[in-house]
Write a protein that holds these residues in place. Structure first.
Motif, short mmCIF file in Angstrom:
data_model
loop_
_atom_site.label_atom_id
_atom_site.label_comp_id
_atom_site.label_asym_id
_atom_site.label_seq_id
_atom_site.Cartn_x
_atom_site.Cartn_y
_atom_site.Cartn_z
N ALA A 4 88.11 42.78 34.11
CA ALA A 4 88.28 42.24 32.76
C ALA A 4 87.74 40.81 32.77
N THR A 5 87.17 40.40 31.66
CA THR A 5 86.52 39.08 31.58
C THR A 5 87.17 38.21 30.52
N ILE A 6 87.32 36.94 30.87
CA ILE A 6 87.87 35.97 29.93
C ILE A 6 86.89 34.79 29.83
N PHE A 7 86.73 34.26 28.61
CA PHE A 7 85.78 33.18 28.39
C PHE A 7 86.53 31.85 28.27
N LEU A 8 86.10 30.86 29.05
CA LEU A 8 86.74 29.55 29.04
C LEU A 8 85.88 28.56 28.25
N MET A 9 86.53 27.86 27.30
CA MET A 9 85.88 26.80 26.54
C MET A 9 86.51 25.48 26.95
N VAL A 10 85.71 24.48 27.26
CA VAL A 10 86.20 23.16 27.66
C VAL A 10 85.84 22.16 26.56
N LYS B 58 95.95 39.51 25.48
CA LYS B 58 95.55 39.90 24.13
C LYS B 58 94.29 39.18 23.66
N THR B 59 94.08 37.96 24.15
CA THR B 59 92.89 37.22 23.76
C THR B 59 91.95 37.08 24.94
N ASN B 60 90.65 37.12 24.69
CA ASN B 60 89.69 37.00 25.78
C ASN B 60 89.04 35.62 25.82
N THR B 61 89.64 34.65 25.12
CA THR B 61 89.12 33.29 25.11
C THR B 61 90.24 32.29 25.38
N VAL B 62 89.98 31.34 26.27
CA VAL B 62 90.94 30.29 26.60
C VAL B 62 90.26 28.95 26.37
N ALA C 182 90.50 24.75 27.02
CA ALA C 182 91.14 23.75 27.88
C ALA C 182 90.53 22.38 27.65
N LEU C 183 91.35 21.35 27.82
CA LEU C 183 90.88 19.97 27.71
C LEU C 183 90.13 19.57 28.99
N ASN C 184 89.14 18.75 28.83
CA ASN C 184 88.41 18.23 29.98
C ASN C 184 89.37 17.47 30.90
N ASN C 185 89.25 17.71 32.21
CA ASN C 185 90.09 17.09 33.25
C ASN C 185 91.53 17.61 33.28
N SER C 186 91.79 18.74 32.64
CA SER C 186 93.13 19.33 32.68
C SER C 186 93.11 20.59 33.57
N ASP C 187 94.31 21.17 33.78
CA ASP C 187 94.42 22.43 34.52
C ASP C 187 94.56 23.56 33.51
N VAL C 188 93.96 24.70 33.81
CA VAL C 188 94.01 25.82 32.88
C VAL C 188 94.37 27.11 33.62
N LEU C 189 95.23 27.91 32.99
CA LEU C 189 95.63 29.20 33.55
C LEU C 189 94.65 30.27 33.10
N LEU C 190 94.16 31.04 34.06
CA LEU C 190 93.31 32.19 33.77
C LEU C 190 94.13 33.44 34.11
N PRO C 191 94.69 34.12 33.09
CA PRO C 191 95.61 35.24 33.34
C PRO C 191 94.90 36.53 33.70
N GLU D 123 86.03 20.83 34.18
CA GLU D 123 84.95 20.01 33.66
C GLU D 123 84.16 20.83 32.65
N PHE D 124 83.28 20.15 31.92
CA PHE D 124 82.48 20.87 30.92
C PHE D 124 81.61 21.94 31.58
N SER D 125 81.21 21.69 32.82
CA SER D 125 80.37 22.66 33.54
C SER D 125 81.15 23.92 33.92
N ASP D 126 82.49 23.87 33.83
CA ASP D 126 83.32 25.04 34.15
C ASP D 126 83.38 26.05 33.01
N ALA D 127 82.89 25.66 31.84
CA ALA D 127 82.91 26.59 30.71
C ALA D 127 82.04 27.80 31.01
N GLY D 128 82.55 28.98 30.67
CA GLY D 128 81.78 30.20 30.92
C GLY D 128 82.68 31.41 31.07
N ARG D 129 82.15 32.45 31.68
CA ARG D 129 82.87 33.72 31.84
C ARG D 129 83.54 33.81 33.21
N TYR D 130 84.82 34.20 33.18
CA TYR D 130 85.58 34.40 34.41
C TYR D 130 86.03 35.87 34.46
#
Length: 206
Positions: A123-129, A19-23, A25-34, A100-107
Protein backbone atom coordinates in the motif's frame (compact mmCIF):
# COMPACT_ATOMS: atom_id res chain seq x y z
CA UNK A 1 -10.48 -26.75 -7.31
CA UNK A 2 -6.70 -26.35 -6.91
CA UNK A 3 -6.63 -23.15 -8.98
CA UNK A 4 -9.38 -21.61 -6.89
CA UNK A 5 -7.51 -22.56 -3.70
CA UNK A 6 -4.32 -20.83 -4.85
CA UNK A 7 -6.37 -17.77 -5.91
CA UNK A 8 -7.93 -17.53 -2.43
CA UNK A 9 -4.54 -17.81 -0.70
CA UNK A 10 -3.01 -15.19 -2.96
CA UNK A 11 -5.57 -12.63 -1.84
CA UNK A 12 -5.60 -13.53 1.86
CA UNK A 13 -2.79 -11.05 2.64
CA UNK A 14 -3.79 -7.39 2.70
CA UNK A 15 -1.86 -4.22 3.52
CA UNK A 16 -3.42 -0.86 4.43
CA UNK A 17 -2.19 2.67 5.16
CA UNK A 18 -5.54 3.81 6.58
CA UNK A 19 -8.54 5.69 5.24
CA UNK A 20 -6.51 8.48 3.63
CA UNK A 21 -3.56 7.98 1.31
CA UNK A 22 -2.09 11.46 1.87
CA UNK A 23 -0.21 12.78 4.91
CA UNK A 24 0.86 16.41 5.44
CA UNK A 25 3.83 17.35 7.62
CA UNK A 26 5.59 20.55 8.62
CA UNK A 27 9.18 21.05 7.53
CA UNK A 28 11.63 19.89 10.26
CA UNK A 29 8.92 17.94 12.11
CA UNK A 30 8.39 14.19 12.70
CA UNK A 31 5.65 12.42 10.78
CA UNK A 32 3.93 9.07 11.27
CA UNK A 33 3.59 6.85 8.21
CA UNK A 34 0.90 4.28 9.16
CA UNK A 35 0.72 0.72 7.88
CA UNK A 36 -1.05 -2.46 9.03
CA UNK A 37 -1.49 -5.88 7.47
CA UNK A 38 -4.00 -8.70 7.82
CA UNK A 39 -3.75 -12.37 6.94
CA UNK A 40 -6.39 -15.09 7.18
CA UNK A 41 -4.02 -17.99 7.90
CA UNK A 42 -1.41 -16.27 10.06
CA UNK A 43 2.21 -15.57 9.24
CA UNK A 44 5.70 -16.91 9.79
CA UNK A 45 9.07 -15.34 8.91
CA UNK A 46 7.16 -12.44 7.43
CA UNK A 47 9.21 -9.73 5.73
CA UNK A 48 8.16 -6.10 5.46
CA UNK A 49 9.89 -3.23 3.69
CA UNK A 50 9.27 0.49 3.36
CA UNK A 51 10.28 2.18 0.11
CA UNK A 52 10.59 5.84 -0.81
CA UNK A 53 9.42 6.57 -4.37
CA UNK A 54 9.28 2.79 -5.03
CA UNK A 55 13.06 2.27 -5.23
CA UNK A 56 14.85 3.62 -2.14
CA UNK A 57 14.56 1.22 0.82
CA UNK A 58 14.24 3.16 4.08
CA UNK A 59 13.26 0.34 6.47
CA UNK A 60 13.53 -3.45 6.29
CA UNK A 61 12.28 -5.77 9.02
CA UNK A 62 11.25 -9.35 9.74
CA UNK A 63 8.72 -10.99 12.06
CA UNK A 64 9.26 -14.58 13.21
CA UNK A 65 5.66 -15.22 14.32
CA UNK A 66 2.64 -13.62 15.97
CA UNK A 67 4.22 -14.23 19.37
CA UNK A 68 7.28 -12.11 18.59
CA UNK A 69 7.87 -8.46 17.75
CA UNK A 70 9.56 -7.41 14.49
CA UNK A 71 13.33 -7.13 14.43
CA UNK A 72 15.34 -4.70 12.36
CA UNK A 73 17.35 -5.78 9.34
CA UNK A 74 18.30 -2.35 8.00
CA UNK A 75 16.97 1.20 8.04
CA UNK A 76 17.55 4.83 7.24
CA UNK A 77 18.96 6.62 10.35
CA UNK A 78 16.00 9.05 10.35
CA UNK A 79 13.40 6.25 10.36
CA UNK A 80 12.07 4.71 13.57
CA UNK A 81 9.79 1.69 13.86
CA UNK A 82 6.76 2.40 16.11
CA UNK A 83 4.47 -0.53 15.39
CA UNK A 84 3.71 -3.80 17.15
CA UNK A 85 2.54 -7.20 15.90
CA UNK A 86 1.85 -9.08 19.14
CA UNK A 87 -1.30 -7.08 19.89
CA UNK A 88 -4.64 -7.02 18.12
CA UNK A 89 -3.40 -5.18 15.03
CA UNK A 90 -0.39 -6.13 12.94
CA UNK A 91 1.02 -2.61 13.01
CA UNK A 92 4.23 -1.96 11.06
CA UNK A 93 4.09 1.85 11.05
CA UNK A 94 7.21 4.01 11.02
CA UNK A 95 8.09 7.60 11.95
CA UNK A 96 10.19 9.74 9.65
CA UNK A 97 12.13 12.29 11.72
CA UNK A 98 13.06 15.86 10.81
CA UNK A 99 11.33 15.79 7.45
CA UNK A 100 12.59 18.03 4.71
CA UNK A 101 10.99 19.24 1.49
CA UNK A 102 13.03 16.62 -0.38
CA UNK A 103 11.22 13.91 1.65
CA UNK A 104 7.93 14.66 -0.10
CA UNK A 105 6.83 11.77 -2.29
CA UNK A 106 5.45 8.23 -2.27
CA UNK A 107 6.09 5.82 0.61
CA UNK A 108 5.24 2.18 -0.03
CA UNK A 109 4.70 -0.40 2.69
CA UNK A 110 5.44 -3.86 1.22
CA UNK A 111 4.75 -7.19 2.96
CA UNK A 112 5.71 -10.75 2.00
CA UNK A 113 4.39 -13.79 3.88
CA UNK A 114 6.14 -17.15 3.20
CA UNK A 115 3.32 -19.01 5.02
CA UNK A 116 0.96 -17.95 2.21
CA UNK A 117 3.24 -19.32 -0.49
CA UNK A 118 5.19 -16.05 -0.49
CA UNK A 119 2.07 -13.97 -1.05
CA UNK A 120 2.93 -10.27 -1.41
CA UNK A 121 0.91 -7.09 -1.02
CA UNK A 122 1.63 -3.39 -0.60
CA UNK A 123 0.00 0.00 0.00
CA UNK A 124 1.26 3.48 -0.82
CA UNK A 125 0.91 6.75 1.04
CA UNK A 126 1.85 10.19 -0.30
CA UNK A 127 3.71 12.63 1.96
CA UNK A 128 3.39 16.40 1.48
CA UNK A 129 5.88 18.68 3.28
CA UNK A 130 4.84 22.30 3.91
CA UNK A 131 6.37 25.35 5.55
CA UNK A 132 3.26 26.01 7.64
CA UNK A 133 -0.17 24.55 8.07
CA UNK A 134 -2.86 26.64 6.40
CA UNK A 135 -6.34 26.56 7.83
CA UNK A 136 -9.07 25.88 5.32
CA UNK A 137 -10.92 29.03 4.23
CA UNK A 138 -14.56 28.46 5.15
CA UNK A 139 -15.74 31.91 4.00
CA UNK A 140 -17.50 30.60 0.90
CA UNK A 141 -19.09 27.78 2.86
CA UNK A 142 -20.32 30.20 5.52
CA UNK A 143 -21.77 32.49 2.84
CA UNK A 144 -23.61 29.61 1.19
CA UNK A 145 -24.94 28.37 4.54
CA UNK A 146 -26.01 31.93 5.43
CA UNK A 147 -27.82 32.45 2.11
CA UNK A 148 -29.58 29.08 2.30
CA UNK A 149 -30.53 29.71 5.94
CA UNK A 150 -31.84 33.17 5.04
CA UNK A 151 -33.95 31.81 2.20
CA UNK A 152 -35.40 29.13 4.45
CA UNK A 153 -36.13 31.77 7.09
CA UNK A 154 -37.90 34.01 4.54
CA UNK A 155 -39.93 31.06 3.29
CA UNK A 156 -41.04 30.21 6.83
CA UNK A 157 -41.86 33.89 7.49
CA UNK A 158 -43.87 34.09 4.26
CA UNK A 159 -45.85 30.97 5.19
CA UNK A 160 -46.57 32.38 8.65
CA UNK A 161 -47.75 35.72 7.21
CA UNK A 162 -49.91 33.87 4.69
CA UNK A 163 -51.55 31.83 7.45
CA UNK A 164 -52.15 34.95 9.56
CA UNK A 165 -53.68 36.82 6.59
CA UNK A 166 -55.93 33.88 5.71
CA UNK A 167 -56.95 33.62 9.36
CA UNK A 168 -57.86 37.34 9.48
CA UNK A 169 -59.81 37.11 6.21
CA UNK A 170 -61.72 34.09 7.50
CA UNK A 171 -62.53 35.86 10.77
CA UNK A 172 -63.66 38.96 8.88
CA UNK A 173 -65.98 36.91 6.66
CA UNK A 174 -67.38 35.09 9.70
CA UNK A 175 -67.99 38.48 11.37
CA UNK A 176 -69.96 39.75 8.35
CA UNK A 177 -72.12 36.63 8.43
CA UNK A 178 -72.84 37.20 12.12
CA UNK A 179 -73.79 40.82 11.39
CA UNK A 180 -76.24 39.73 8.68
CA UNK A 181 -77.82 37.14 10.90
CA UNK A 182 -78.16 39.45 13.89
CA UNK A 183 -79.45 42.40 11.81
CA UNK A 184 -82.41 40.35 10.58
CA UNK A 185 -83.64 40.06 14.18
CA UNK A 186 -83.12 43.70 15.28
CA UNK A 187 -85.92 45.75 16.92
CA UNK A 188 -87.24 48.08 14.19
CA UNK A 189 -90.08 49.60 16.24
CA UNK A 190 -88.85 53.11 15.97
CA UNK A 191 -88.82 52.89 12.19
CA UNK A 192 -92.32 51.46 12.14
CA UNK A 193 -91.22 48.56 10.00
CA UNK A 194 -92.97 45.27 9.82
CA UNK A 195 -91.51 42.47 11.82
CA UNK A 196 -91.21 44.61 14.92
CA UNK A 197 -90.95 42.71 18.15
CA UNK A 198 -92.66 45.56 20.07
CA UNK A 199 -96.18 45.02 21.29
CA UNK A 200 -98.81 46.45 18.96
CA UNK A 201 -101.17 49.10 20.47
CA UNK A 202 -104.83 48.13 20.59
CA UNK A 203 -107.03 50.00 18.15
CA UNK A 204 -109.13 52.76 19.74
CA UNK A 205 -112.59 51.81 20.73
CA UNK A 206 -115.41 53.30 18.74
Amino acid sequence: LPGLHVFAIAFALEVSVGKTNTVMALNNSDVLLPCTFTTCIGFQDLVFTWYFNYTEMIYHGKIKSKASEPFLVSRNPRVEFVGSTTGKDNNISIVLKNVEFSDAGRYTCHVKNPKEKNAQHNATIFLMVVQKMVEADNTVTLIIVGVVGGLIGLLILFMLIKRVVLFIIKKTQDGKKECLVSSSGNDNTENGLAGSKAEQKAPPKA
